[in-house]
Design an enzyme around this catalytic site. Structure first.
Site, PDB file in Angstrom:
ATOM      1  N   ASP A   1       0.836  -1.196   0.000  1.00 37.11           N
ATOM      2  CA  ASP A   1       0.000   0.000   0.000  1.00 37.11           C
ATOM      3  C   ASP A   1       0.875   1.252   0.000  1.00 37.11           C
ATOM      4  OD1 ASP A   1      -1.915   1.950   0.263  1.00 37.11           O
ATOM      5  OD2 ASP A   1      -2.493   1.425   2.317  1.00 37.11           O
TER       6      ASP A   1
ATOM      7  N   LYS B   1       1.546   7.995   0.370  1.00 36.37           N
ATOM      8  CA  LYS B   1       1.955   8.034   1.777  1.00 36.37           C
ATOM      9  C   LYS B   1       3.321   8.697   1.888  1.00 36.37           C
ATOM     10  CE  LYS B   1      -0.254   3.747   3.391  1.00 36.37           C
ATOM     11  NZ  LYS B   1      -1.109   4.337   4.423  1.00 36.37           N
TER      12      LYS B   1
ATOM     13  N   ASP C   1      -5.729   6.491  -0.560  1.00 31.39           N
ATOM     14  CA  ASP C   1      -5.077   5.682   0.470  1.00 31.39           C
ATOM     15  C   ASP C   1      -6.095   4.949   1.353  1.00 31.39           C
ATOM     16  OD1 ASP C   1      -3.026   4.573   1.879  1.00 31.39           O
ATOM     17  OD2 ASP C   1      -2.512   6.394   3.013  1.00 31.39           O
TER      18      ASP C   1
ATOM     19  N   GLU D   1      -7.972   2.595   0.641  1.00 29.14           N
ATOM     20  CA  GLU D   1      -8.266   1.596  -0.396  1.00 29.14           C
ATOM     21  C   GLU D   1      -8.782   0.284   0.171  1.00 29.14           C
ATOM     22  OE1 GLU D   1      -5.430   1.884   1.006  1.00 29.14           O
ATOM     23  OE2 GLU D   1      -4.925  -0.216   1.373  1.00 29.14           O
TER      24      GLU D   1
ATOM     25  N   ARG E   1     -11.061  -0.351   2.408  1.00 31.24           N
ATOM     26  CA  ARG E   1     -12.529  -0.419   2.452  1.00 31.24           C
ATOM     27  C   ARG E   1     -13.105  -0.582   1.048  1.00 31.24           C
ATOM     28  NH1 ARG E   1     -12.528   5.353   5.341  1.00 31.24           N
ATOM     29  NH2 ARG E   1     -10.523   4.503   5.973  1.00 31.24           N
TER      30      ARG E   1
HETATM   31  N1  BES Z   1      -3.127   0.332   5.169  1.00 35.11           N
HETATM   32  C1  BES Z   1      -3.515   1.567   5.712  1.00 35.11           C
HETATM   33  C2  BES Z   1      -3.759   1.524   7.213  1.00 35.11           C
HETATM   34  C3  BES Z   1      -2.588   1.191   8.086  1.00 35.11           C
HETATM   35  C4  BES Z   1      -1.908   2.194   8.728  1.00 35.11           C
HETATM   36  C5  BES Z   1      -2.221  -0.102   8.291  1.00 35.11           C
HETATM   37  C6  BES Z   1      -0.860   1.889   9.555  1.00 35.11           C
HETATM   38  C7  BES Z   1      -1.165  -0.414   9.128  1.00 35.11           C
HETATM   39  C8  BES Z   1      -0.488   0.585   9.759  1.00 35.11           C
HETATM   40  C9  BES Z   1      -4.809   2.056   5.065  1.00 35.11           C
HETATM   41  O1  BES Z   1      -5.001   1.663   3.755  1.00 35.11           O
HETATM   42  C10 BES Z   1      -4.749   3.546   5.071  1.00 35.11           C
HETATM   43  O2  BES Z   1      -3.871   4.079   4.468  1.00 35.11           O
HETATM   44  N2  BES Z   1      -5.677   4.178   5.778  1.00 35.11           N
HETATM   45  C11 BES Z   1      -5.698   5.587   5.905  1.00 35.11           C
HETATM   46  C12 BES Z   1      -7.130   6.044   5.816  1.00 35.11           C
HETATM   47  C13 BES Z   1      -7.272   7.526   5.660  1.00 35.11           C
HETATM   48  C14 BES Z   1      -6.778   7.966   4.316  1.00 35.11           C
HETATM   49  C15 BES Z   1      -8.722   7.888   5.852  1.00 35.11           C
HETATM   50  C16 BES Z   1      -5.092   5.965   7.241  1.00 35.11           C
HETATM   51  O3  BES Z   1      -5.277   5.224   8.215  1.00 35.11           O
HETATM   52  O4  BES Z   1      -4.386   6.950   7.305  1.00 35.11           O
HETATM   53 ZN    ZN Z   2      -4.074  -0.149   3.227  1.00 27.14          ZN
HETATM   54 ZN    ZN Z   3      -4.050   2.932   2.337  1.00 27.63          ZN
END
Ligand code: BES
Ligand code: ZN
Ligand code: ZN
Length: 503
Positions: free
Chosen positions: A275, A282, A352, A354, A356
């Site tokens: 990701d 990110k 990001d 993604e 969901r």
């Molecule tokens: N894979 C990430 C969540 C994640 C963060 C997993 C840290 C493991 C450790 C997920 O896809 C993500 O990026 N979520 C975002 C959502 C936001 C854009 C609403 C997040 O948590 O920042």
């Molecule tokens: Zn993710």
């Molecule tokens: Zn993500």
């Protein structure tokens, strides 16, 4: 590592290392109170061998504290390892599971290849044997796969020792269960540990198919063509920026005698093999960790393995949505509108978010395949770690009875989950002005909950549990009982949860 059972007094066990447990019988809260230590064994020779070291005051039998004695007098073992279980009567089966892990992780760096762990007499022997096997097998895993100086430190054998008076059949059955579940957890950890270049969606599909063949369950791996045919617009949107083709893994466990009108349990996993965030890229720092963004999918593959081995009388299907999330000229963009398989329109606010998006179609498809009860696991949000730290994973549910089953399962597995709400008042957070919903909340507050609210849109009235394991799927540091790296969280609880529906 081989795990076996020996009905024998601990004193007679001829082993390089005999592990026994000890407690402090002085229950006074005063920290300076003198400890009253006792090994959890009624064998006089064992008590005698441990008596001197226990009297020295250097060991207080704190949880997972260890003390080693060489050439213990009167024992057949070459070494005696005493492991603390805290104040008397306080240790749970889960504490014992961890203490068994501590024994194994004590032995590994010292090059000790085999050990025997004595079932402590304070516990039900079969229940204890099971958790000891689990803790030992989980403790045996290390994540340093690609180090050229990696010594093969895996143990050859762990023997669970129980008094000859214990019921052999019950002990053996308990051990078989413990081995099945813990080896499946380690299988999931092996998948999660692989980096993005060595665990592409295609490879994940191959690993699932190989496993399914080995344990005798059905597995189909669908490619992009089929995803388009199924109109999985939400899942497909995440795949657009990646050169690696996506896969949808569909596994089925169908016991012959399961009642025709009985439940069908659906396990849905987030399998993002890397990701990057996509166009909503990110930050570079820590991005390497995003190889574990398929931990939810791996947990489902591991759970299916355990289920196939334990053979509960209930039908189970699993859907794992695997893709990378990458930036590219063809990648989806913030503002894009996608139509999910269910027909719901989604405004992409942040590429990001993604997980969901892939789960929306995974959950919907699991229902179409006939799932009557759903569970999903995903490293879904950083926000869940902000809310709960790295002690509890987040759990959500739209149904009380289903969550009761889940709580029962978590009590057996020892994995920690804390329930968070999914209530309609949060729904406005994901209301979009242009589409049915948007893929992030309007504010940063309650980020784990808004993600769950998004998923809830795709489960209809099917009873459902959602596990956000982002905070616990990867351990940054070693613990006495488990190595740093992928934890394999979810495998044990999901397996137990499925078993609560067996008829
Ligand atoms: N894979 C990430 C969540 C994640 C963060 C997993 C840290 C493991 C450790 C997920 O896809 C993500 O990026 N979520 C975002 C959502 C936001 C854009 C609403 C997040 O948590 O920042
Ligand atoms: Zn993710
Ligand atoms: Zn993500």
């Amino acid at each position: 590592m081989k795990t076996d059972l020996l009905l024998s007094p601990a004193t007679a066990a001829s082993t390089p290392l005999l592990a026994v447990f000890a407690v402090d019988r002085n229950t006074s809260k005063d920290k300076d109170a003198k400890a009253d230590l006792a090994v959890l064994s009624s064998e006089p020779a064992l008590q005698k061998a441990a008596a001197f070291v226990l009297s020295t005051g250097e060991f207080r039998a704190e949880m997972n504290e260890t003390l080693l004695l060489h050439a213990p007098e009167g024992l057949a073992a070459a070494r005696l390892l005493v492991i603390g279980l805290g104040k008397t009567g306080k240790a749970t089966l889960h504490d014992l599971r961890r203490a068994a892990g501590t024994a194994v992780r004590f032995a590994k760096p010292r090059g000790i290849k085999a050990l025997a762990i004595a079932v402590p007499e304070d516990f039900d022997a079969a229940a204890a044997a099971r958790v000891i096997a689990e803790g030992a097998i989980v403790g045996d895993f290390d994540s340093d796969t690609y180090r050229t100086d990696r010594k093969d430190r895996s143990l050859d054998a762990v023997t669970v020792l129980a008094p000859a008076s214990s019921g052999k059949a019950a002990l053996e059955a308990a051990l078989v269960e413990g081995i099945a579940v813990a080896e499946s957890q380690n299988f999931a950890r092996t998948l999660i540990n692989e980096p993005g270049n060595r665990m592409t969606p295609t490879i994940l599909g191959q690993k699932a198919a190989e496993m399914a063949k080995e344990v005798g369950i059905q597995c189909e791996v669908y490619g992009a063509e089929k995803l388009r045919e199924l109109k999985m617009g939400s899942f497909l949107s995440v795949t657009l920026g990646s050169e690696e083709p996506p896969v949808l893994i569909v596994m089925k466990y169908e016991p012959e005698h399961a009642p025709a009108d009985g439940p069908v349990i659906g396990l849905v996993g987030k399998g993002i093999t890397f990701d990057s965030g996509g166009i909503s890229l990110k930050p570079g720092e820590g991005m390497e960790k995003m190889k574990y963004d398929m931990a939810g999918g791996a947990a489902m593959i591991g759970a299916m393995r355990a289920i196939a081995l334990l053979k509960p009388n209930v039908r189970v299907l699993s859907v794992v949505c695997a893709t990378e999330n990458m930036p590219d000229g063809k990648a989806q963009k913030p503002g894009d509108i996608q139509i999910a398989m269910s027909g719901k329109s989604i405004e992409i606010i942040n590429t990001d978010a993604e997980g969901r998006l892939v789960l929306a179609d995974g959950l919907h498809y699991a229902r179409e395949l006939g799932a009557t009860h759903l569970i999903d696991a995903a490293t879904l949000t950083g926000a869940v770690a902000v809310a709960l730290g790295q002690v509890n994973a987040g759990a959500f549910s739209n149904d009380e009875e289903t969550f009761e089953h889940f709580t029962e399962a978590a009590n057996i597995s020892g994995e920690k989950f804390w329930r968070l709400p999914v209530e309609d008042e949060y729904r406005e957070q994901i209301q979009s002005p242009i589409a049915d919903i948007q893929n992030t909340g309007k504010t940063r507050y309650g980020g784990a909950i808004t993600a769950a609210m998004f998923l809830k849109e795709f489960v209809g009235d099917t009873p459902w549990v959602h596990l956000d394991i982002a905070g616990l799927a990867w351990l940054d540091a070693d613990k006495s009982f488990i190595a740093r790296g992928p934890s394999g969280i979810g495998v044990r609880t999901i397996t137990e949860w499925v078993r609560t529906y067996a008829k």
